[in-house]
Write a protein that holds these residues in place. Sequence first.
Motif, PDB file in Angstrom:
ATOM      1  N   LEU A 174       0.827  -1.210   0.000  1.00  0.00           N
ATOM      2  CA  LEU A 174       0.000   0.000   0.000  1.00  0.00           C
ATOM      3  C   LEU A 174       0.858   1.255   0.000  1.00  0.00           C
ATOM      4  CD1 LEU A 174      -2.817  -1.095   2.474  1.00  0.00           C
ATOM      5  CD2 LEU A 174      -3.015  -0.765   0.003  1.00  0.00           C
ATOM      6  N   TRP A 188      -8.567   2.913  -3.392  1.00  0.00           N
ATOM      7  CA  TRP A 188      -9.370   1.711  -3.556  1.00  0.00           C
ATOM      8  C   TRP A 188     -10.058   1.659  -4.920  1.00  0.00           C
ATOM      9  CZ3 TRP A 188      -9.659   5.260   0.323  1.00  0.00           C
ATOM     10  CH2 TRP A 188     -10.679   6.202   0.281  1.00  0.00           C
ATOM     11  N   PRO A 192      -8.499  -1.939  -6.567  1.00  0.00           N
ATOM     12  CA  PRO A 192      -9.562  -2.563  -5.762  1.00  0.00           C
ATOM     13  C   PRO A 192      -9.236  -3.979  -5.301  1.00  0.00           C
ATOM     14  CG  PRO A 192     -10.190  -2.459  -8.089  1.00  0.00           C
ATOM     15  CD  PRO A 192      -8.940  -1.649  -7.948  1.00  0.00           C
ATOM     16  N   TYR A 195      -6.764  -3.763  -2.409  1.00  0.00           N
ATOM     17  CA  TYR A 195      -7.391  -3.174  -1.229  1.00  0.00           C
ATOM     18  C   TYR A 195      -8.370  -4.151  -0.589  1.00  0.00           C
ATOM     19  CZ  TYR A 195      -8.183   0.995   1.561  1.00  0.00           C
ATOM     20  OH  TYR A 195      -8.207   1.903   2.587  1.00  0.00           O
ATOM     21  N   GLU A 196      -9.062  -4.931  -1.409  1.00  0.00           N
ATOM     22  CA  GLU A 196      -9.989  -5.928  -0.870  1.00  0.00           C
ATOM     23  C   GLU A 196      -9.232  -7.002  -0.096  1.00  0.00           C
ATOM     24  OE1 GLU A 196     -12.184  -9.632  -0.668  1.00  0.00           O
ATOM     25  OE2 GLU A 196     -10.552  -9.309  -2.098  1.00  0.00           O
ATOM     26  N   ALA A 215     -12.078   0.558   5.575  1.00  0.00           N
ATOM     27  CA  ALA A 215     -11.479  -0.172   4.454  1.00  0.00           C
ATOM     28  C   ALA A 215     -12.524  -1.048   3.769  1.00  0.00           C
ATOM     29  CB  ALA A 215     -10.313  -1.025   4.944  1.00  0.00           C
ATOM     30  N   HIS A 218     -14.945   1.027   1.793  1.00  0.00           N
ATOM     31  CA  HIS A 218     -14.316   1.489   0.549  1.00  0.00           C
ATOM     32  C   HIS A 218     -14.374   0.393  -0.530  1.00  0.00           C
ATOM     33  CE1 HIS A 218     -13.219   5.178   2.302  1.00  0.00           C
ATOM     34  NE2 HIS A 218     -12.094   4.819   2.893  1.00  0.00           N
ATOM     35  N   VAL A 219     -14.187  -0.855  -0.125  1.00  0.00           N
ATOM     36  CA  VAL A 219     -14.253  -1.962  -1.078  1.00  0.00           C
ATOM     37  C   VAL A 219     -15.651  -2.051  -1.691  1.00  0.00           C
ATOM     38  CG1 VAL A 219     -14.118  -4.467  -1.365  1.00  0.00           C
ATOM     39  CG2 VAL A 219     -12.422  -3.287   0.039  1.00  0.00           C
ATOM     40  N   ALA A 222     -16.103   0.682  -4.157  1.00  0.00           N
ATOM     41  CA  ALA A 222     -15.427   0.388  -5.423  1.00  0.00           C
ATOM     42  C   ALA A 222     -16.198  -0.662  -6.219  1.00  0.00           C
ATOM     43  CB  ALA A 222     -14.006  -0.090  -5.155  1.00  0.00           C
ATOM     44  N   THR A 228     -13.771   2.101 -11.495  1.00  0.00           N
ATOM     45  CA  THR A 228     -12.531   1.485 -11.037  1.00  0.00           C
ATOM     46  C   THR A 228     -11.582   1.252 -12.201  1.00  0.00           C
ATOM     47  OG1 THR A 228     -13.549  -0.694 -11.213  1.00  0.00           O
ATOM     48  CG2 THR A 228     -13.596   0.359  -9.055  1.00  0.00           C
ATOM     49  N   SER A 240     -17.002  -8.497   1.717  1.00  0.00           N
ATOM     50  CA  SER A 240     -16.892  -7.269   2.517  1.00  0.00           C
ATOM     51  C   SER A 240     -18.095  -7.098   3.433  1.00  0.00           C
ATOM     52  CB  SER A 240     -16.745  -6.056   1.595  1.00  0.00           C
ATOM     53  OG  SER A 240     -15.533  -6.135   0.868  1.00  0.00           O
TER      54      SER A 240
END
Length: 551
Positions: A174, A188, A192, A195-196, A215, A218-219, A222, A228, A240
Motif C-alpha cells: 500500500l 481503492w 480494488p 485493497y480488498e 477499508a 471502501h471496497v 469500489a 474502477t 466485505s
Amino acid sequence: MPPQTVESKKDVLNASFARVHPGYLVVSLPHDFALPSMLSVREDVEELTRLGDRVFHPLQPPTGSGLSDPFPPPLAWTMRMKNLSKFSLYANVMDVPRDLFDPVASALFNIIQSCQESCEEELCLSSWYLPHDKRPGQINSILLFNAHYKLTTYLSGPTLDRPFSALPHYMVLLETIKRDADTDKPLWFQYPTLYEAYADALVLCGIFTDHTRQALEHVIEAADSQCTTTPVPAHARLMSRIHLSNVLLRLGKDPEAQKEHTDWAARLLRKNPRLILVDKLYQVLARDDQEAHPVLIALGGRKWLESVKRAPTAGMDDRMLRRCYSCGAREPHKTLFRCAGCESAWYCSRQCQKANWSMHKEACKNAIQYKARLQELRETDPSTAQLVEDYMGWRDAACSNRLYAFSCALGLHRDPSRGRTHVILGELEYTPQASKDVRYKFRVTKCGVFRITDVLSDIELVAELKAGEGKRYVEKYIREADAMDRSGGRTPILVFMLASEFQPVMKPYSWALHSLRDMPHDPEWRRLVNKCAPPGTMKLRSGAKDAEHVF
C-alpha cells in the motif's frame, strides 16, 4: 513406447502445467523465458528439507565475478534453491499446487530479503533476477513488489492461514502504490483487488477498528462503482459485507447497518453458498481464534457449513454456473436476466445481450422451435411432450459434478489445451423414473474422449452435415465457449451427446482453470457422470480410438 497414462502418476498435479505470471506490476520477460519444470521444483523442496538450516550457510561468489565477500544468507538460500525461487516469483499463483505453498512462501520471503540486503552485482548472479530491459533499481523495485504481492496471497489464504504474517507485506504494498497512485482518485478505486485483500487480512487478524470498517466500506464503494481502474472480484461485495457484519458487531456500532449486512450476506449464501470456496468460508466464518461469526449464526451454525460440502443441488448448480453469456459477469456483482426467447442464456445488460446475439442466435431460435413443438405435443401426445421437456431440461441444466468429471476425462489437469483439441462423445438413455431431478432424467450409457480431428467424420454423419463441414461446426462451439471467457482464465469443454429420440447436439461449456487446483484430478471420473451406474466405453463407427490416456 506406450503412452504414459494419468493413472501411472502418483499425483497428476506433480507434472501439471504452470503458467507464467510475473506479478501484480507488469514486467516484460525475455522471449525465451521458461519456468523450471515441476520435477526440478520438487527436487529443490526435497533438498530444502534435507538441508534444514544449512541452506543459509555462507556461499562464496563464483570465480571471476569480481565479488569477494560471501553472499548474504537469504541470497545464498535462493541460489541453493534456484528452481524453487524462480518458480515462486514467476508462476501464476492459481497454478501452484497446495502442497508447495509453504516452500514457495519461504522462497518469496528470501527473495524479498535478498533484494533488501544484496547489491545489484550479487542479484544478477541469481536465477530469478532478470534486469534485461529495465534500469538497475527499477527492475529491483518491480520484482520486490511482485514478491510481496504473491507472498500475501499465500500467507492470507485458507491453506496457510497466516494473516498476521501477511499484514506487514500488505502495508509495504500500500505504501508503494501510494507513491505512484493518481492523486485524483481514491486508492481503492485504482487498486480494488489489492485493497480488498488487505481489508480481508485485517479482519482475519481480528483487528476490529474504525480503520478496518472504513477499508471494507471502501471496497463496497469500489465494487458498486463503474469507475474502477481494474475489475473488482465478483465475490468482493459479498465478502466485505460478511466482514462488516462481524466488525460492526465487535465495535458495538450502527446495529441497524450490522443487521442489514448480516441478513444480506446470509440470504445470498443460502441462495448460492458456492459463490465463495468452501475453504475460504471456513477460514472466515469458523475461526477458532475469534468469537462466533454473526453471519454463521444467522445461517444456522457449523451444520450449515457442513451442508455446503455435500453435492450441490440443482438450484445451487444453476446459480453457481450462471454467468453473463457476453462478458462473464456473475451475481451478486451484477443482476442477471434470462433471454426471453430460449430462457436458458443469461445476460447482465441489454448491451451484452445485443453483443452476443450473433453467437447466440441459432441456439436461441432452435430452443424457441423446441418450445413451440412442445406446446403442440402437450395437446396431442403428452408422453412425448414430457420426453422433450425432460431432454431440454437435461441439456440445459447446470451439473457441476458432471462437468468436473469431463474435465478429468479430458486430462485438463495435465494439459488444459486439450479442451480445444478433444471432445467428449457419448450416448444417452431416457430414465424418467430414476430421479425427480432434471439433471438425472437421462443417463449417459457410454462416453469417451476423442481427438476432434479423428472424429470429424462421425460428427458429420450423426449431425447430418456435409463432408468437410464438421470442422466449422466444432469451431463455432469453441467460439461460443470462448465468448463466455473475458479473463483468459478458462478453457472450453465440448460435449457431443447422441440420443435415439433427438437430433444430436454439441454443448459448449467454459471451465475455470483455477478449478483444476481446487478440485484435483479424479481417475475414477466415470462414477461422477450419472447418479446411478457409470457409463461404459464408447466405440465409434469410424474406428477412432479413445484418447483419454494419449498425451
